[in-house]
Design a protein around this motif. Structure first.
Motif, PDB file in Angstrom:
ATOM      1  N   TYR A 143      37.205 -22.031  -7.251  1.00  0.00           N
ATOM      2  CA  TYR A 143      36.016 -21.869  -6.412  1.00  0.00           C
ATOM      3  C   TYR A 143      35.196 -23.152  -6.447  1.00  0.00           C
ATOM      4  CZ  TYR A 143      36.881 -16.946  -5.628  1.00  0.00           C
ATOM      5  OH  TYR A 143      37.431 -15.752  -5.214  1.00  0.00           O
ATOM      6  N   TYR A 144      34.809 -23.612  -5.257  1.00  0.00           N
ATOM      7  CA  TYR A 144      34.068 -24.858  -5.112  1.00  0.00           C
ATOM      8  C   TYR A 144      32.704 -24.606  -4.491  1.00  0.00           C
ATOM      9  CZ  TYR A 144      38.620 -27.133  -5.724  1.00  0.00           C
ATOM     10  OH  TYR A 144      39.838 -27.560  -6.205  1.00  0.00           O
ATOM     11  N   CYS A 145      31.720 -25.308  -5.005  1.00  0.00           N
ATOM     12  CA  CYS A 145      30.387 -25.350  -4.425  1.00  0.00           C
ATOM     13  C   CYS A 145      30.334 -26.549  -3.472  1.00  0.00           C
ATOM     14  CB  CYS A 145      29.380 -25.513  -5.559  1.00  0.00           C
ATOM     15  SG  CYS A 145      27.671 -25.693  -5.076  1.00  0.00           S
ATOM     16  N   ALA A 146      29.678 -26.383  -2.334  1.00  0.00           N
ATOM     17  CA  ALA A 146      29.599 -27.456  -1.351  1.00  0.00           C
ATOM     18  C   ALA A 146      28.210 -27.515  -0.739  1.00  0.00           C
ATOM     19  CB  ALA A 146      30.642 -27.254  -0.256  1.00  0.00           C
ATOM     20  N   ALA A 147      27.849 -28.700  -0.285  1.00  0.00           N
ATOM     21  CA  ALA A 147      26.528 -28.899   0.326  1.00  0.00           C
ATOM     22  C   ALA A 147      26.666 -29.745   1.579  1.00  0.00           C
ATOM     23  CB  ALA A 147      25.587 -29.588  -0.659  1.00  0.00           C
ATOM     24  N   THR A 148      25.827 -29.441   2.558  1.00  0.00           N
ATOM     25  CA  THR A 148      25.770 -30.248   3.771  1.00  0.00           C
ATOM     26  C   THR A 148      24.321 -30.417   4.209  1.00  0.00           C
ATOM     27  OG1 THR A 148      26.439 -30.461   6.075  1.00  0.00           O
ATOM     28  CG2 THR A 148      26.085 -28.228   5.267  1.00  0.00           C
ATOM     29  N   GLY A 149      24.047 -31.585   4.758  1.00  0.00           N
ATOM     30  CA  GLY A 149      22.722 -31.824   5.320  1.00  0.00           C
ATOM     31  C   GLY A 149      22.643 -31.382   6.772  1.00  0.00           C
ATOM     32  N   GLY A 150      23.754 -30.861   7.288  1.00  0.00           N
ATOM     33  CA  GLY A 150      23.815 -30.417   8.661  1.00  0.00           C
ATOM     34  C   GLY A 150      23.278 -29.007   8.851  1.00  0.00           C
TER      35      GLY A 150
ATOM     36  N   ALA B 250      43.296 -21.058  -3.295  1.00  0.00           N
ATOM     37  CA  ALA B 250      44.356 -20.476  -4.113  1.00  0.00           C
ATOM     38  C   ALA B 250      45.529 -21.439  -4.165  1.00  0.00           C
ATOM     39  CB  ALA B 250      44.782 -19.141  -3.529  1.00  0.00           C
ATOM     40  N   ALA B 251      46.352 -21.283  -5.170  1.00  0.00           N
ATOM     41  CA  ALA B 251      47.504 -22.167  -5.355  1.00  0.00           C
ATOM     42  C   ALA B 251      48.401 -22.125  -4.122  1.00  0.00           C
ATOM     43  CB  ALA B 251      48.280 -21.761  -6.594  1.00  0.00           C
ATOM     44  N   GLY B 252      48.702 -23.292  -3.593  1.00  0.00           N
ATOM     45  CA  GLY B 252      49.597 -23.392  -2.459  1.00  0.00           C
ATOM     46  C   GLY B 252      48.973 -23.048  -1.110  1.00  0.00           C
ATOM     47  N   LYS B 253      47.671 -22.824  -1.107  1.00  0.00           N
ATOM     48  CA  LYS B 253      47.002 -22.453   0.138  1.00  0.00           C
ATOM     49  C   LYS B 253      45.890 -23.450   0.461  1.00  0.00           C
ATOM     50  CE  LYS B 253      47.921 -17.496  -0.137  1.00  0.00           C
ATOM     51  NZ  LYS B 253      47.326 -16.128  -0.027  1.00  0.00           N
ATOM     52  N   GLU B 254      45.425 -23.386   1.698  1.00  0.00           N
ATOM     53  CA  GLU B 254      44.337 -24.243   2.120  1.00  0.00           C
ATOM     54  C   GLU B 254      43.007 -23.725   1.585  1.00  0.00           C
ATOM     55  OE1 GLU B 254      46.182 -25.914   6.354  1.00  0.00           O
ATOM     56  OE2 GLU B 254      44.354 -24.714   6.331  1.00  0.00           O
ATOM     57  N   ARG B 255      42.050 -24.631   1.481  1.00  0.00           N
ATOM     58  CA  ARG B 255      40.718 -24.250   1.061  1.00  0.00           C
ATOM     59  C   ARG B 255      40.089 -23.366   2.135  1.00  0.00           C
ATOM     60  NH1 ARG B 255      37.178 -28.806  -1.858  1.00  0.00           N
ATOM     61  NH2 ARG B 255      39.231 -28.891  -2.873  1.00  0.00           N
ATOM     62  N   GLU B 256      39.463 -22.277   1.704  1.00  0.00           N
ATOM     63  CA  GLU B 256      38.889 -21.356   2.665  1.00  0.00           C
ATOM     64  C   GLU B 256      37.422 -21.061   2.365  1.00  0.00           C
ATOM     65  OE1 GLU B 256      40.769 -17.527   2.693  1.00  0.00           O
ATOM     66  OE2 GLU B 256      40.248 -17.084   0.629  1.00  0.00           O
TER      67      GLU B 256
ATOM     68  N   GLY C 174      19.258 -34.099  -8.249  1.00  0.00           N
ATOM     69  CA  GLY C 174      18.433 -34.658  -7.194  1.00  0.00           C
ATOM     70  C   GLY C 174      17.239 -33.797  -6.847  1.00  0.00           C
ATOM     71  N   ARG C 175      16.295 -34.418  -6.149  1.00  0.00           N
ATOM     72  CA  ARG C 175      15.052 -33.737  -5.821  1.00  0.00           C
ATOM     73  C   ARG C 175      15.055 -33.148  -4.426  1.00  0.00           C
ATOM     74  NH1 ARG C 175      10.873 -38.456  -6.810  1.00  0.00           N
ATOM     75  NH2 ARG C 175      12.554 -39.578  -5.749  1.00  0.00           N
ATOM     76  N   THR C 176      16.191 -33.262  -3.705  1.00  0.00           N
ATOM     77  CA  THR C 176      16.227 -32.822  -2.313  1.00  0.00           C
ATOM     78  C   THR C 176      17.138 -31.627  -2.106  1.00  0.00           C
ATOM     79  OG1 THR C 176      17.997 -34.404  -1.836  1.00  0.00           O
ATOM     80  CG2 THR C 176      15.717 -35.138  -1.494  1.00  0.00           C
ATOM     81  N   PHE C 177      17.354 -30.838  -3.145  1.00  0.00           N
ATOM     82  CA  PHE C 177      18.281 -29.704  -3.056  1.00  0.00           C
ATOM     83  C   PHE C 177      17.916 -28.779  -1.906  1.00  0.00           C
ATOM     84  CE2 PHE C 177      21.251 -26.638  -4.387  1.00  0.00           C
ATOM     85  CZ  PHE C 177      20.647 -25.395  -4.398  1.00  0.00           C
ATOM     86  N   SER C 178      16.651 -28.548  -1.697  1.00  0.00           N
ATOM     87  CA  SER C 178      16.217 -27.602  -0.664  1.00  0.00           C
ATOM     88  C   SER C 178      16.494 -28.107   0.749  1.00  0.00           C
ATOM     89  CB  SER C 178      14.721 -27.306  -0.812  1.00  0.00           C
ATOM     90  OG  SER C 178      13.973 -28.493  -0.669  1.00  0.00           O
ATOM     91  N   SER C 179      16.895 -29.349   0.887  1.00  0.00           N
ATOM     92  CA  SER C 179      17.221 -29.886   2.207  1.00  0.00           C
ATOM     93  C   SER C 179      18.677 -29.670   2.583  1.00  0.00           C
ATOM     94  CB  SER C 179      16.900 -31.382   2.268  1.00  0.00           C
ATOM     95  OG  SER C 179      17.777 -32.124   1.446  1.00  0.00           O
ATOM     96  N   TYR C 180      19.452 -29.071   1.694  1.00  0.00           N
ATOM     97  CA  TYR C 180      20.883 -28.853   1.920  1.00  0.00           C
ATOM     98  C   TYR C 180      21.198 -27.386   2.184  1.00  0.00           C
ATOM     99  CZ  TYR C 180      21.800 -33.565   0.154  1.00  0.00           C
ATOM    100  OH  TYR C 180      21.824 -34.918  -0.022  1.00  0.00           O
ATOM    101  N   VAL C 181      22.051 -27.181   3.150  1.00  0.00           N
ATOM    102  CA  VAL C 181      22.724 -25.900   3.308  1.00  0.00           C
ATOM    103  C   VAL C 181      23.837 -25.863   2.263  1.00  0.00           C
ATOM    104  CG1 VAL C 181      24.216 -24.531   4.802  1.00  0.00           C
ATOM    105  CG2 VAL C 181      22.190 -25.678   5.756  1.00  0.00           C
ATOM    106  N   MET C 182      23.949 -24.741   1.577  1.00  0.00           N
ATOM    107  CA  MET C 182      24.929 -24.620   0.502  1.00  0.00           C
ATOM    108  C   MET C 182      26.006 -23.599   0.848  1.00  0.00           C
ATOM    109  SD  MET C 182      23.774 -26.806  -1.606  1.00  0.00           S
ATOM    110  CE  MET C 182      24.906 -26.475  -2.967  1.00  0.00           C
ATOM    111  N   ALA C 183      27.162 -23.768   0.231  1.00  0.00           N
ATOM    112  CA  ALA C 183      28.263 -22.851   0.496  1.00  0.00           C
ATOM    113  C   ALA C 183      29.199 -22.788  -0.699  1.00  0.00           C
ATOM    114  CB  ALA C 183      29.035 -23.292   1.738  1.00  0.00           C
ATOM    115  N   TRP C 184      30.002 -21.743  -0.704  1.00  0.00           N
ATOM    116  CA  TRP C 184      31.114 -21.608  -1.641  1.00  0.00           C
ATOM    117  C   TRP C 184      32.402 -21.527  -0.830  1.00  0.00           C
ATOM    118  CZ3 TRP C 184      30.908 -21.945  -6.894  1.00  0.00           C
ATOM    119  CH2 TRP C 184      29.642 -21.832  -7.500  1.00  0.00           C
ATOM    120  N   PHE C 185      33.395 -22.242  -1.318  1.00  0.00           N
ATOM    121  CA  PHE C 185      34.744 -22.187  -0.783  1.00  0.00           C
ATOM    122  C   PHE C 185      35.677 -21.854  -1.933  1.00  0.00           C
ATOM    123  CE2 PHE C 185      34.670 -24.034   3.553  1.00  0.00           C
ATOM    124  CZ  PHE C 185      33.350 -24.427   3.615  1.00  0.00           C
TER     125      PHE C 185
END
Length: 124
Positions: free
Chosen positions: A94-101, A40-46, A26-37
């Protein structure tokens, strides 16, 4: 919506380094705040790290601060996670995540765009 694809995971010995990369469509990457989460096996995403839209502000989980560095290249539509001094407890998908918030969100529910994840395994 933005599509995210992670790469760079693998097996590394404790004390070693890995660099994860997340490519966004997409062309709007710069409009997103990005994160890594991570999850681990058996645990919640952090939360691991987040970076604001310009790349000028970053925030880290206490467990990785000083060892991991998040960065982004808005011209290339990528966000990276440089991981140094890896420990067995860093083993996870490890997951990459994006939010418009707003910047600074650390809960997974506050991100609405996710990659498929990449496995990182740190052996002792």
């Amino acid at each position: 919506q933005v599509q995210l694809v992670e790469s760079g995971g693998g097996l590394v010995q404790a004390g070693g380094s890995l660099r994860l990369s997340c490519a966004a469509s997409g062309r709007t990457f710069s409009s997103y705040v990005m994160a890594w989460f991570r999850q681990a096996a058996g645990k919640e995403r952090e939360f691991v790290a987040t970076i604001n839209r310009s790349g000028g502000m970053t925030y880290y989980a206490a467990s990785v601060k000083g060892r991991f560095t998040i960065s982004r290249d808005n011209a290339k539509n990528t966000v990276d996670l440089q991981m140094n001094s890896l420990r067995p407890e860093d083993t996870a998908v490890y997951y990459c995540a994006a939010t418009g918030g707003r910047y600074g969100r650390v809960r997974s529910g506050e991100y609405d765009n996710w990659g498929q994840g990449t496995q990182v395994t740190v052996s002792s």
